[in-house]
Design a protein around this motif. Sequence first.
Motif, PDB file in Angstrom:
ATOM      1  N   THR A 123       0.634  -1.232  -0.043  1.00  0.00           N
ATOM      2  CA  THR A 123      -0.083   0.004  -0.058  1.00  0.00           C
ATOM      3  C   THR A 123       0.840   1.195   0.044  1.00  0.00           C
ATOM      4  OG1 THR A 123      -1.832  -1.337   1.052  1.00  0.00           O
ATOM      5  CG2 THR A 123      -1.966   1.024   1.099  1.00  0.00           C
ATOM      6  N   TYR A 124       2.071   1.114   0.880  1.00  0.00           N
ATOM      7  CA  TYR A 124       2.929   2.477   0.772  1.00  0.00           C
ATOM      8  C   TYR A 124       3.343   2.669  -0.744  1.00  0.00           C
ATOM      9  CZ  TYR A 124       2.742   3.453   5.746  1.00  0.00           C
ATOM     10  OH  TYR A 124       2.465   3.842   7.122  1.00  0.00           O
ATOM     11  N   GLN A 125       3.777   1.435  -1.201  1.00  0.00           N
ATOM     12  CA  GLN A 125       4.345   1.567  -2.734  1.00  0.00           C
ATOM     13  C   GLN A 125       3.469   2.100  -3.535  1.00  0.00           C
ATOM     14  OE1 GLN A 125       5.558  -2.591  -3.003  1.00  0.00           O
ATOM     15  NE2 GLN A 125       7.709  -2.301  -2.386  1.00  0.00           N
ATOM     16  N   GLU A 126       2.193   1.831  -3.558  1.00  0.00           N
ATOM     17  CA  GLU A 126       1.321   2.297  -4.239  1.00  0.00           C
ATOM     18  C   GLU A 126       0.973   3.975  -4.004  1.00  0.00           C
ATOM     19  OE1 GLU A 126      -3.624   1.447  -4.880  1.00  0.00           O
ATOM     20  OE2 GLU A 126      -2.583   0.088  -4.059  1.00  0.00           O
ATOM     21  N   ALA A 127       1.061   4.130  -2.823  1.00  0.00           N
ATOM     22  CA  ALA A 127       1.048   5.708  -2.551  1.00  0.00           C
ATOM     23  C   ALA A 127       2.097   6.364  -3.215  1.00  0.00           C
ATOM     24  CB  ALA A 127       0.971   5.831  -1.147  1.00  0.00           C
ATOM     25  N   LEU A 128       3.481   5.952  -3.027  1.00  0.00           N
ATOM     26  CA  LEU A 128       4.544   6.228  -3.730  1.00  0.00           C
ATOM     27  C   LEU A 128       4.347   6.478  -5.158  1.00  0.00           C
ATOM     28  CD1 LEU A 128       7.179   4.941  -1.334  1.00  0.00           C
ATOM     29  CD2 LEU A 128       6.508   7.422  -1.631  1.00  0.00           C
ATOM     30  N   GLN A 129       3.587   5.687  -5.852  1.00  0.00           N
ATOM     31  CA  GLN A 129       3.597   5.745  -7.409  1.00  0.00           C
ATOM     32  C   GLN A 129       3.214   7.134  -7.702  1.00  0.00           C
ATOM     33  OE1 GLN A 129       1.223   2.617  -8.633  1.00  0.00           O
ATOM     34  NE2 GLN A 129       2.961   1.078  -8.402  1.00  0.00           N
ATOM     35  N   ASP A 130       2.136   7.738  -6.795  1.00  0.00           N
ATOM     36  CA  ASP A 130       1.401   8.978  -6.869  1.00  0.00           C
ATOM     37  C   ASP A 130       2.406   9.908  -6.634  1.00  0.00           C
ATOM     38  OD1 ASP A 130      -0.880   7.685  -8.294  1.00  0.00           O
ATOM     39  OD2 ASP A 130      -1.885   7.407  -6.398  1.00  0.00           O
ATOM     40  N   ASP A 131       2.946   9.920  -5.414  1.00  0.00           N
ATOM     41  CA  ASP A 131       3.976  10.621  -4.858  1.00  0.00           C
ATOM     42  C   ASP A 131       5.220  10.345  -4.409  1.00  0.00           C
ATOM     43  OD1 ASP A 131       4.504  13.181  -3.335  1.00  0.00           O
ATOM     44  OD2 ASP A 131       3.076  12.940  -1.985  1.00  0.00           O
ATOM     45  N   PRO A 132       6.070  10.312  -5.387  1.00  0.00           N
ATOM     46  CA  PRO A 132       7.240   9.544  -5.146  1.00  0.00           C
ATOM     47  C   PRO A 132       8.115  10.286  -4.099  1.00  0.00           C
ATOM     48  CG  PRO A 132       6.923  10.213  -7.579  1.00  0.00           C
ATOM     49  CD  PRO A 132       6.090  10.745  -6.662  1.00  0.00           C
ATOM     50  N   GLY A 133       8.034  11.567  -4.085  1.00  0.00           N
ATOM     51  CA  GLY A 133       8.807  12.221  -2.904  1.00  0.00           C
ATOM     52  C   GLY A 133       8.188  12.385  -1.762  1.00  0.00           C
ATOM     53  N   ASN A 134       7.214  11.782  -1.158  1.00  0.00           N
ATOM     54  CA  ASN A 134       6.733  11.783   0.117  1.00  0.00           C
ATOM     55  C   ASN A 134       7.510  10.844   1.107  1.00  0.00           C
ATOM     56  OD1 ASN A 134       5.121  10.817   2.221  1.00  0.00           O
ATOM     57  ND2 ASN A 134       3.529  11.833   1.172  1.00  0.00           N
ATOM     58  N   ILE A 135       8.293  11.651   1.754  1.00  0.00           N
ATOM     59  CA  ILE A 135       9.083  11.026   2.743  1.00  0.00           C
ATOM     60  C   ILE A 135       8.718  10.273   3.882  1.00  0.00           C
ATOM     61  CG2 ILE A 135      10.960  11.794   4.654  1.00  0.00           C
ATOM     62  CD1 ILE A 135      11.715  14.092   2.693  1.00  0.00           C
ATOM     63  N   ASP A 136       7.610  10.671   4.288  1.00  0.00           N
ATOM     64  CA  ASP A 136       6.844   9.883   5.357  1.00  0.00           C
ATOM     65  C   ASP A 136       6.330   8.761   4.958  1.00  0.00           C
ATOM     66  OD1 ASP A 136       5.763   9.374   8.075  1.00  0.00           O
ATOM     67  OD2 ASP A 136       3.908   9.331   6.825  1.00  0.00           O
ATOM     68  N   ALA A 137       5.886   8.544   3.608  1.00  0.00           N
ATOM     69  CA  ALA A 137       5.507   6.975   3.153  1.00  0.00           C
ATOM     70  C   ALA A 137       6.666   6.402   2.643  1.00  0.00           C
ATOM     71  CB  ALA A 137       4.766   7.369   1.786  1.00  0.00           C
ATOM     72  N   SER A 138       7.798   6.852   2.334  1.00  0.00           N
ATOM     73  CA  SER A 138       8.952   6.225   1.877  1.00  0.00           C
ATOM     74  C   SER A 138       9.586   5.641   3.256  1.00  0.00           C
ATOM     75  CB  SER A 138      10.039   7.126   1.547  1.00  0.00           C
ATOM     76  OG  SER A 138       9.779   7.620   0.010  1.00  0.00           O
ATOM     77  N   ASN A 139       9.477   6.350   4.568  1.00  0.00           N
ATOM     78  CA  ASN A 139      10.236   5.930   5.920  1.00  0.00           C
ATOM     79  C   ASN A 139       9.385   4.857   6.162  1.00  0.00           C
ATOM     80  OD1 ASN A 139      11.852   6.096   7.999  1.00  0.00           O
ATOM     81  ND2 ASN A 139      10.096   6.701   9.019  1.00  0.00           N
ATOM     82  N   ARG A 140       8.077   4.955   6.070  1.00  0.00           N
ATOM     83  CA  ARG A 140       7.213   3.906   6.691  1.00  0.00           C
ATOM     84  C   ARG A 140       7.405   2.402   5.723  1.00  0.00           C
ATOM     85  NH1 ARG A 140       4.247   5.101  10.940  1.00  0.00           N
ATOM     86  NH2 ARG A 140       2.316   3.869  10.362  1.00  0.00           N
ATOM     87  N   LEU A 141       7.458   2.869   4.293  1.00  0.00           N
ATOM     88  CA  LEU A 141       7.704   1.686   3.427  1.00  0.00           C
ATOM     89  C   LEU A 141       8.762   0.869   3.913  1.00  0.00           C
ATOM     90  CD1 LEU A 141       7.201   0.021   1.102  1.00  0.00           C
ATOM     91  CD2 LEU A 141       8.276   1.565  -0.395  1.00  0.00           C
ATOM     92  N   GLY A 142       9.906   1.610   4.245  1.00  0.00           N
ATOM     93  CA  GLY A 142      11.302   1.087   4.855  1.00  0.00           C
ATOM     94  C   GLY A 142      10.982   0.189   6.086  1.00  0.00           C
ATOM     95  N   ILE A 143      10.106   0.507   7.044  1.00  0.00           N
ATOM     96  CA  ILE A 143       9.994   0.071   8.325  1.00  0.00           C
ATOM     97  C   ILE A 143       9.164  -1.106   7.846  1.00  0.00           C
ATOM     98  CG2 ILE A 143       8.486   0.074  10.189  1.00  0.00           C
ATOM     99  CD1 ILE A 143       9.055   3.225  10.279  1.00  0.00           C
ATOM    100  N   ALA A 144       8.289  -1.123   6.755  1.00  0.00           N
ATOM    101  CA  ALA A 144       7.493  -2.349   6.685  1.00  0.00           C
ATOM    102  C   ALA A 144       8.474  -3.440   5.982  1.00  0.00           C
ATOM    103  CB  ALA A 144       6.172  -2.181   5.721  1.00  0.00           C
ATOM    104  N   LEU A 145       9.189  -3.000   5.205  1.00  0.00           N
ATOM    105  CA  LEU A 145      10.248  -3.891   4.359  1.00  0.00           C
ATOM    106  C   LEU A 145      11.139  -4.599   5.523  1.00  0.00           C
ATOM    107  CD1 LEU A 145      10.816  -1.925   1.257  1.00  0.00           C
ATOM    108  CD2 LEU A 145       9.612  -4.206   1.520  1.00  0.00           C
TER     109      LEU A 145
END
Length: 156
Positions: A123-145
Amino acid sequence: NLKGECLMEAGQDEAAAEELKKAMAISNIYLAAYKNFAQVQQNLGNMEKAIATLEYMEEISPIDDERTFSLGKVLLQAGRGDDGKKYMDALLKRSSRQERDAMLKKVAGAYLDAGLYKEAAETYQEALQDDPGNIDASNRLGIALRQQGKYAEAEK
């Protein structure tokens, strides 16, 4: 309902539940009383009663995004992942383009909180497709991974 809300604020959840039951008996479509009753049941740790109440509300009025999200989140927390995902998917499908980005991050956060790391990452990856510069989503994606043991991918 108002008396129940006051009792909730006073921390008297058992008494609040009784008052809210009275309000629900007067009208089986008075959603405010059902919403408060579901919250009281969560406070009391009666997750199945909270879930049943939220499901009833969703049946009679399936258009409230916050309620649908709450139901999905409670189901995830109760270990009913498939049921929770059903409501999260419905929520995302009906979200407008403007709401979708925020809703994706909110749903992903619920998955992360419930320990559903694969679903959170997707779901974070899907969010980042629309907003690749979103630092919060990137960080939380890293946590999930990272929680999945995908350290190299998390670092990227």
